[in-house]
Structures are given as C-alpha cells and as structure tokens.
Write an enzyme that holds these catalytic residues in place. Structure first.
Site: not given
Length: 332
Positions: A95, A207
């Site tokens: 993150c 992703g």
C-alpha cells in the site's frame, strides 16, 4: 504447510472490503479467497477487536491483512486474528498511501526486505494458519529485477506460504494512492519470471485484471493465483462465473432474486443491531452492471438507501427494475 489452491481472490481494499462487502461477495462465489481491509496491528492489540475483526461464518475462506513493521506487534496481532478464526494472515507490503508510509509499513517496506522477513518469521511462530505477503514489484527507483527477488527469497526462506504480487511499482513520492493504481506500468512478465524461479511455491498476481477470461490467461502463464480488486468491486456480477470457470465446479444458474433476498435478511439483522442500510447497499450498486434497469438499481441503492430509516425492502424494489429476459446472465 501446504497453501490451499486459492486460484482466485478478491483483494484487500481500504474502505471497501469490509465485512458487509465480503458477505455479499460470498453469495456470488463459494470458492474465492476473500481479504479484509488492511488492519493496523496496533489497532488490533489496543482497539475494539470485535469491530475490527468480526465476520460472518459464511465468509470463509477469509484472510486478514495486517499493516505494521514491528515483528512482535505483528506476531501478537496475527495470533489474535488466528484466534478469531481467520484462514490466513497476510502482511501488507504494497500500500502506497501517505498514512501507511507515516507508520513505516506498506509499500515502503519493499526497501527493507530483511525486516519483512523478520516480521513473517515472527508471525509464523505464533499461528498455525498460512502467513502470506502482498507486495509490489518495487518502489521508486528500485530495480524490480533485484528488489522483487530479494524480498521473495528472504520471505520464502523464513516460510512465507504465499507471495501475492501487484505487478506495478509504487511511487512513494509524486503519485497519489489512486495514481499508483494506474500510472506505473504493469509488468506481468516480471511476476511470471519470479514464479519460474520459485517452482513449488505459491506466487499470485494482482493488478489491472478485469475479467475471468484474464484470470484464466494468467493461470495459463504459470502463476498459482490471480487477485482482482476494483473490477470485482465495481462489477461484482463477474464473480458468478468464478467457481465454474476457474475452479471447475458444476455450472449452476445464479438465482439473482435469492442473492438479493439473502442480502435483505442480512441487512435486517444489521439494522436491528444499530447499523444502517447504506453500510451494505453501497457495496452492491454495481451488481447488475450493463443490464437494462441497472441505472435505477444504482439510484435506489445509492440514494434512497442513505436516508434515515431506510428499509431493506428497498433492495427488492430496486431489483424489480432489472430486466433479465433480453440479456444473458452469468452462470456459476
């Protein structure tokens, strides 16, 4: 410990993948691994554990994602999470948000792979469930060929049960968290090369994946699992195909009315316990994406459901506007 065959998972998403979201997603797929939002280790140790960690038994299999960088505190939080019944404990090394960086964890831990390994080692000493890591391919000016291999080798050496890799760099300076999800280019081949170096170890990819067909394509390229985030959240109906197409389960037509009725009953219990309807409906607005009536469905769930005293029957009213007869609905 053998890591389960988690070919498909729904990513941990801050402010999105809460317990209500996960319960809803579980109505669409029985096999997917569901992740919590990232929960900071210190919050678990000192805070309201039931509020932070509570979940419905239907959510299994479910993984708890932890944020932190202190091995002892992460170990304590992992132990508490395992006691709550989570099937996996995952460490956030991906993150890029400012609040995560200020706590010296998240993607910035890519710069300290030995510390990540110490954290994993400490967590594994406290629990009997899989301990996994979710990371980027690198941060800032790191060379992904070196950074990802360094991290992977160290955490796998101490016994990490799986490594989930978001196939982008994170830029800790100059890009917002939102920009970090789209601007750094995807490099799926880098993750494929990592998997080739670690045959027999679970390597999952994350992703930019937007469909079940893309999930199959990644699996055919050798990775062990594929993680969807925003696509699964904004178009949850695609998960109705996961159990059959990804896991080979028998194809069964989804009963959409039954799904909504289950959420009506769930919402009624939540309201009885002091909650609000919008806590749940905010996760459901994209369910009928692309179908006739979907716009009205979204309007009711995102507007009417926010009003004080909103009743769960609003979901059934919203469902009445969906037209299934002219459009093929995904089957599971």
């Amino acid at each position: 410990m053998t890591y389960p065959e988690h070919k498909f998972s729904v990513a941990p998403m801050m402010d999105w993948s809460d317990r209500h979201c996960r319960f809803f997603h579980r109505q669409l797929t029985r096999r997917a691994l569901l992740y919590t939002e990232m929960v900071v280790a210190d919050a678990i140790i000192h805070g309201d554990r039931e509020r932070l960690l509570g979940f419905d038994a239907q959510e299994h299999p479910i993984a708890l994602q932890l944020g932190g960088s202190d091995p002892e505190r992460l170990a304590a939080a992992a132990r508490i999470g395992a006691q709550f019944g989570y099937d996996e404990i995952n460490l956030n090394v991906g993150c890029p948000s400012d609040r995560v960086q200020s706590g010296t964890f998240g993607a910035c831990l890519m710069k300290t792979p030995r510390l990540v390994a110490e954290c994993v080692d400490s967590m594994k000493s406290e629990v009997n469930v899989p301990v996994t890591v979710k990371c980027r391919i690198g941060v800032d000016d790191q060379d992904p060929e070196l950074a990802l291999d360094d991290l992977a080798e160290l955490v796998l050496e101490v016994g990490a049960d799986a490594l989930w890799v978001h196939a982008r760099k994170a830029w800790l300076q100059g890009l917002s968290p939102k920009e970090n999800r789209g601007i750094p280019p995807l490099d799926y081949n880098r993750v494929y090369r990592l998997k080739a170096r670690h045959e027999g170890r679970f390597i999952g990819i994350n992703g930019g994946v937007v469909s079940v067909e893309e999930v199959k394509a990644h699996l055919s390229n050798g990775v062990d699992g594929v993680m969807l985030g925003r696509a699964a959240y904004h178009n949850p109906g695609l998960m109705a195909e996961v159990d059959h197409i990804v896991y080979g389960a028998e194809r069964n037509q989804i009963d959409w009315e039954e799904v909504v009725e289950t959420m009506v009953r769930y919402s009624a219990r939540h309201i009885e316990n002091g909650g609000r309807l919008v806590h749940i409906t905010r996760h459901m607005t994209g369910l009928f994406h692309g179908l006739p009536g979907a716009r009205r469905w979204r309007q009711i769930l995102s507007t009417d459901a926010t009003r004080a005293g909103a009743d769960p029957s609003l979901m059934l009213e919203a469902l009445s506007h969906i037209r299934f007869d002219s459009v093929e609905i995904p089957a599971a």
